[in-house]
Design a protein around this motif. Structure first.
Motif, PDB file in Angstrom:
ATOM      1  N   TRP A  65       6.226   7.749   0.455  1.00  0.00           N
ATOM      2  CA  TRP A  65       5.213   6.881  -0.129  1.00  0.00           C
ATOM      3  C   TRP A  65       5.065   7.135  -1.624  1.00  0.00           C
ATOM      4  O   TRP A  65       5.147   8.282  -2.081  1.00  0.00           O
ATOM      5  CB  TRP A  65       3.875   7.087   0.565  1.00  0.00           C
ATOM      6  CG  TRP A  65       3.912   6.807   2.041  1.00  0.00           C
ATOM      7  CD1 TRP A  65       4.791   5.998   2.714  1.00  0.00           C
ATOM      8  CD2 TRP A  65       3.045   7.348   3.034  1.00  0.00           C
ATOM      9  NE1 TRP A  65       4.510   5.997   4.056  1.00  0.00           N
ATOM     10  CE2 TRP A  65       3.446   6.815   4.280  1.00  0.00           C
ATOM     11  CE3 TRP A  65       1.961   8.218   2.987  1.00  0.00           C
ATOM     12  CZ2 TRP A  65       2.809   7.128   5.473  1.00  0.00           C
ATOM     13  CZ3 TRP A  65       1.321   8.534   4.176  1.00  0.00           C
ATOM     14  CH2 TRP A  65       1.742   7.989   5.395  1.00  0.00           C
TER      15      TRP A  65
ATOM     16  N   LEU B 104       2.286  -1.219  -6.349  1.00  0.00           N
ATOM     17  CA  LEU B 104       3.064  -2.173  -5.556  1.00  0.00           C
ATOM     18  C   LEU B 104       4.504  -2.280  -6.040  1.00  0.00           C
ATOM     19  O   LEU B 104       5.339  -2.891  -5.381  1.00  0.00           O
ATOM     20  CB  LEU B 104       2.390  -3.541  -5.581  1.00  0.00           C
ATOM     21  CG  LEU B 104       1.012  -3.590  -4.918  1.00  0.00           C
ATOM     22  CD1 LEU B 104       0.366  -4.953  -5.135  1.00  0.00           C
ATOM     23  CD2 LEU B 104       1.117  -3.266  -3.436  1.00  0.00           C
TER      24      LEU B 104
ATOM     25  N   VAL C 203       6.314   1.608  -1.131  1.00  0.00           N
ATOM     26  CA  VAL C 203       4.889   1.354  -1.367  1.00  0.00           C
ATOM     27  C   VAL C 203       4.059   2.099  -0.327  1.00  0.00           C
ATOM     28  O   VAL C 203       4.385   2.096   0.869  1.00  0.00           O
ATOM     29  CB  VAL C 203       4.591  -0.169  -1.305  1.00  0.00           C
ATOM     30  CG1 VAL C 203       3.095  -0.430  -1.405  1.00  0.00           C
ATOM     31  CG2 VAL C 203       5.351  -0.889  -2.407  1.00  0.00           C
TER      32      VAL C 203
ATOM     33  N   PRO D 184       1.534   2.672   2.392  1.00  0.00           N
ATOM     34  CA  PRO D 184       1.015   1.679   3.349  1.00  0.00           C
ATOM     35  C   PRO D 184      -0.473   1.360   3.151  1.00  0.00           C
ATOM     36  O   PRO D 184      -0.936   0.311   3.591  1.00  0.00           O
ATOM     37  CB  PRO D 184       1.268   2.315   4.710  1.00  0.00           C
ATOM     38  CG  PRO D 184       1.578   3.736   4.462  1.00  0.00           C
ATOM     39  CD  PRO D 184       2.055   3.848   3.057  1.00  0.00           C
TER      40      PRO D 184
ATOM     41  N   ARG E 250      -0.795  -1.987   1.228  1.00  0.00           N
ATOM     42  CA  ARG E 250      -0.260  -3.236   1.814  1.00  0.00           C
ATOM     43  C   ARG E 250      -1.355  -4.065   2.420  1.00  0.00           C
ATOM     44  O   ARG E 250      -2.337  -3.704   2.875  1.00  0.00           O
ATOM     45  CB  ARG E 250       0.774  -2.921   2.857  1.00  0.00           C
ATOM     46  CG  ARG E 250       2.015  -2.350   2.211  1.00  0.00           C
ATOM     47  CD  ARG E 250       3.104  -2.178   3.232  1.00  0.00           C
ATOM     48  NE  ARG E 250       4.167  -1.434   2.564  1.00  0.00           N
ATOM     49  CZ  ARG E 250       4.940  -0.591   3.184  1.00  0.00           C
ATOM     50  NH1 ARG E 250       4.827  -0.390   4.456  1.00  0.00           N
ATOM     51  NH2 ARG E 250       5.890   0.023   2.533  1.00  0.00           N
TER      52      ARG E 250
END
Length: 137
Positions: A99, A127, A132, A134, A137
């Motif tokens: 991430w 972004l 990315v 989570p 999102r």
């Protein structure tokens, strides 16, 4: 005055064993005893382990580390054969996450607290990151 987190108390079945686990695994200075606590210094914040005979409710502690520290700590996690997960819900066992274009992994301490090491703060990749977070999102 700037507000900072000074310390947090962590319940443990064996305060000394827990303190040694954290210092050894994370590569920190040895703990100090202060009254009923085994105190582990993590930057400006201390983790104050206190023994209890009661059931321990799992808590989560995340430690931001450098890439080199991640490698060192992850090596010690593997040497101890601790289970790992890429996520806090334990849906991705045996994996690390990437991430925010960093690395992160979750693993248990001796009393079942869920620990995490990560190399990038949550959301820091935005972004535009290849991986990315989570949460974005």
């Amino acid at each position: 005055m700037t507000v900072t987190l000074n310390h947090t108390i962590i319940h443990a079945s064996d305060k000394t064993a827990s303190a040694k686990f954290y210092t050894s695994l994370l590569g920190l200075a040895s703990h100090k005893n202060l009254g009923p606590f085994a105190v582990v210094q993590v930057g400006d914040t201390s983790l104050d382990f206190i023994e209890t005979d009661e059931e321990i409710t799992s808590r989560h502690f995340a430690f931001q580390v450098s890439e080199a520290e991640f490698d060192d700590i992850f090596g010690r996690i593997q040497a101890l054969e601790l289970p790992i997960w890429a996520d806090p819900f334990k849906k991705h066992p045996g994996e690390i996450n990437h991430w925010d274009d960093g690395r992160g992994v979750y693993f248990p301490d001796p009393d079942g607290h869920l620990l995490e090491i990560l190399t990038r703060p949550y959301g820091s990749g935005g972004l535009e990151a290849e991986h990315v977070n989570p949460l974005l999102r």
